[in-house]
Design an enzyme around this catalytic site. Structure first.
Site, PDB file in Angstrom:
ATOM      1  N   GLY A   1      55.853   9.724  19.358  1.00 28.24           N
ATOM      2  CA  GLY A   1      57.630   9.947  18.954  1.00 28.24           C
ATOM      3  C   GLY A   1      57.565  10.533  17.606  1.00 28.24           C
ATOM      4  O   GLY A   1      58.380  11.442  17.533  1.00 28.24           O
ATOM      5  N   THR A   2      57.060  10.070  16.661  1.00 32.62           N
ATOM      6  CA  THR A   2      57.150  10.230  15.392  1.00 32.62           C
ATOM      7  C   THR A   2      56.616  11.921  15.273  1.00 32.62           C
ATOM      8  O   THR A   2      57.475  12.578  14.411  1.00 32.62           O
ATOM      9  CB  THR A   2      56.092   9.540  14.372  1.00 32.62           C
ATOM     10  OG1 THR A   2      56.627   8.096  14.548  1.00 32.62           O
ATOM     11  CG2 THR A   2      56.060   9.942  12.974  1.00 32.62           C
TER      12      THR A   2
ATOM     13  N   GLN B   1      64.114   5.585  22.715  1.00 29.59           N
ATOM     14  CA  GLN B   1      64.259   4.272  23.253  1.00 29.59           C
ATOM     15  C   GLN B   1      65.069   4.440  24.584  1.00 29.59           C
ATOM     16  O   GLN B   1      65.390   3.269  25.118  1.00 29.59           O
ATOM     17  CB  GLN B   1      65.108   3.552  22.259  1.00 29.59           C
ATOM     18  CG  GLN B   1      64.104   2.938  20.991  1.00 29.59           C
ATOM     19  CD  GLN B   1      63.293   1.821  21.223  1.00 29.59           C
ATOM     20  OE1 GLN B   1      63.182   1.156  22.315  1.00 29.59           O
ATOM     21  NE2 GLN B   1      62.306   1.717  20.357  1.00 29.59           N
TER      22      GLN B   1
ATOM     23  N   THR C   1      43.415  20.317  21.152  1.00 25.50           N
ATOM     24  CA  THR C   1      43.358  20.219  22.509  1.00 25.50           C
ATOM     25  C   THR C   1      44.032  18.779  22.963  1.00 25.50           C
ATOM     26  O   THR C   1      43.976  17.937  22.348  1.00 25.50           O
ATOM     27  CB  THR C   1      41.630  19.918  22.909  1.00 25.50           C
ATOM     28  OG1 THR C   1      40.757  20.916  22.049  1.00 25.50           O
ATOM     29  CG2 THR C   1      41.163  19.523  24.123  1.00 25.50           C
TER      30      THR C   1
ATOM     31  N   CYS D   1      57.583  -0.089  12.700  1.00 24.48           N
ATOM     32  CA  CYS D   1      56.883   0.871  11.797  1.00 24.48           C
ATOM     33  C   CYS D   1      57.236   0.245  10.043  1.00 24.48           C
ATOM     34  O   CYS D   1      56.474   1.041   9.280  1.00 24.48           O
ATOM     35  CB  CYS D   1      57.545   2.251  11.892  1.00 24.48           C
ATOM     36  SG  CYS D   1      57.540   2.867  13.717  1.00 24.48           S
TER      37      CYS D   1
HETATM   38  C1  LIG Z   1      64.006   5.667  17.990  1.00 28.07           C
HETATM   39  C2  LIG Z   1      62.668   5.709  17.821  1.00 28.07           C
HETATM   40  N1  LIG Z   1      62.098   7.031  17.720  1.00 28.07           N
HETATM   41  C3  LIG Z   1      61.066   7.275  17.459  1.00 28.07           C
HETATM   42  C4  LIG Z   1      59.822   6.575  17.397  1.00 28.07           C
HETATM   43  C5  LIG Z   1      58.662   6.787  17.075  1.00 28.07           C
HETATM   44  O1  LIG Z   1      57.858   6.694  18.240  1.00 28.07           O
HETATM   45  P1  LIG Z   1      56.134   6.300  17.765  1.00 28.07           P
HETATM   46  O2  LIG Z   1      55.911   5.009  17.982  1.00 28.07           O
HETATM   47  O3  LIG Z   1      55.365   7.053  19.272  1.00 28.07           O
HETATM   48  O4  LIG Z   1      55.737   7.406  16.989  1.00 28.07           O
HETATM   49  C6  LIG Z   1      60.220   5.051  17.700  1.00 28.07           C
HETATM   50  C7  LIG Z   1      59.451   4.171  17.992  1.00 28.07           C
HETATM   51  O5  LIG Z   1      59.781   2.994  17.575  1.00 28.07           O
HETATM   52  C8  LIG Z   1      61.837   4.909  17.853  1.00 28.07           C
HETATM   53  O6  LIG Z   1      62.173   3.428  18.336  1.00 28.07           O
END
Ligand SMILES: Cc1ncc(COP(=O)(O)O)c(C=O)c1O
Length: 384
Positions: A76-77, A181, A239, A327
């Site tokens: 997600g990051t 989320q 890939t 994080c």
């Molecule tokens: C709102 C939100 N965005 C982005 C992320 C990032 O996702 P990832 O852990 O896959 O990098 C998170 C992860 O906690 C999140 O809660």
């Protein structure tokens, strides 16, 4: 004295969720059958290519997006970084909120250091983005882009994304929704909102870690962060993580096949947990709007207690919960989300997030609540 848990009780589903057994099987099968490189011209590439096509179809069907334009990412990051990098190319000002995930806030900071204008909108004491401030900022920044999360990872507060998308449309601004989320925890549809970008990540809905996606209404707006090969039409070189994508697809299919049940289940557990907590410790406060909250999150403020001490004690007893987002949890800082809502540093340090999942059970959540309440009372006596 409550019974102690004989098995660990995981109440940190906003940090990550356990992959379902069928997800693990889908991943194992993908590694066995679809091991070919999807970019290969020969036939061994075909199962992987098919898997990518099917996964995009599933994403489109479940998320009800008008298009099948999904770029697979490593998290997600990464999806959020790609979204902001792309928004910056097509706008003069990035508007975001003070309570976004660190992947948005740090990306915005980097863009700002490169000369891009960035505006941060504040939130109410309930943790809801200030729509008036957003409107004002849009009025003074004609070529803007908005990036906002759907659901806050710490408080579970639902942001008014319908209103935000409508404001964006009125002002001709691009809009990105961080749905990390939200996917699989709300049955509100993205269809009517038609945002420009949506980020998601598989490990929040019982898929594997290390795989996410960015939806782009107009894929030509994507400005790649990762260059090299021509994978994903050159929008994300490298890939593809075929097994991860298979796992994400399987998790999404499972969740959407039983979405209402999943939401009801998690909501019942959250309400059970909170009612036991409030009954046993009436001095505990719920942080964030209780009306505008996702089904699975309970962010509690244990006034006058050090949240880290409580988390440490619960960890020793086999109850896993957290403070702030995973994080940044290693950093000894109070939650910037709670501080942006007007809590003092001491109140933020006294807050702990409990988040429930589809694999959580009523029995374990009742036991967790009783244990948390006992420990909180014990610590309160020590800290008094
Ligand atoms: C709102 C939100 N965005 C982005 C992320 C990032 O996702 P990832 O852990 O896959 O990098 C998170 C992860 O906690 C999140 O809660």
């Amino acid at each position: 004295m409550a019974d102690l848990p004989s098995q660990p009780i995981y109440v940190d589903h906003n940090a990550t969720t356990p992959p379902l057994p069928e997800v693990v099987r889908a991943m194992s099968e993908a590694l066995t059958v679809a091991y070919g490189n999807p970019s290969s011209g020969h036939r061994q590439g075909e199962p992987a290519r098919r898997l990518l096509r099917n996964a995009r179809e599933t994403l489109q069907r479940c998320l009800e997006t008008p298009e099948e334009h999904f770029v697979f990412t490593g998290s997600g990051t990464e999806a959020n970084n790609l979204a902001l990098h792309s928004l910056a190319r097509h706008s003069d000002c990035i508007i975001t909120s003070a309570i976004e995930h660190s992947s948005i806030l740090r990306s915005a900071e980097r863009l700002q250091a490169q000369g891009k204008k960035v505006a941060h909108i504040g939130v109410s004491a309930d943790g809801v983005v200030d729509l008036d401030a957003l409107r004002q900022t849009l009025m003074t920044n004609p070529r803007a882009a908005i990036s906002v999360q759907w659901i806050n990872n710490e408080t579970g507060v639902l942001q008014p994304i319908g209103e935000i998308a409508a404001l964006a449309r009125t002002h001709g601004a691009l809009v990105h929704i961080d749905a990390a989320q939200a996917i699989g925890k709300t049955n509100a549809s993205l269809k009517a909102l038609d945002p420009d970008f949506i980020s998601l990540t598989a490990h929040k809905f019982n898929g594997p870690t290390g795989v996410g996606a960015l939806y782009a209404r107009r894929p030509e707006l994507i400005h790649p962060l990762c260059v090299g090969g021509n994978q994903q039409d050159g929008r994300h070189a490298g890939t593809e993580n075929i097994a991860g994508i298979a796992g994400m697809q399987c998790a999404l299919e499972r969740r959407y096949a039983h979405l209402s049940e999943a939401i009801t289940h998690m909501g019942t557990l959250r309400d059970t947990f909170e009612s036991i907590m409030i009954e046993k410790c009436p001095w505990v406060h719920v942080n964030g709007s209780q009306e505008r909250r996702v089904c699975n999150t309970s962010n509690l403020r244990f006034q006058d207690i050090d949240g880290q001490a409580l988390i440490g004690r619960l960890d020793a007893l086999g109850i896993y919960c957290s403070q702030s987002s995973a994080c940044t949890a290693g950093r000894p800082e109070p939650s910037y989300v709670l501080c942006a809502m007007g809590l003092s540093e001491a109140q933020a340090y006294a807050s702990v997030r409990f988040s429930f999942g589809i694999t959580s059970t009523q029995q374990e959540i009742e036991l967790a609540a009783k244990t948390v309440a006992n420990e909180a009372e014990r610590l309160k006596r020590i800290f008094a």
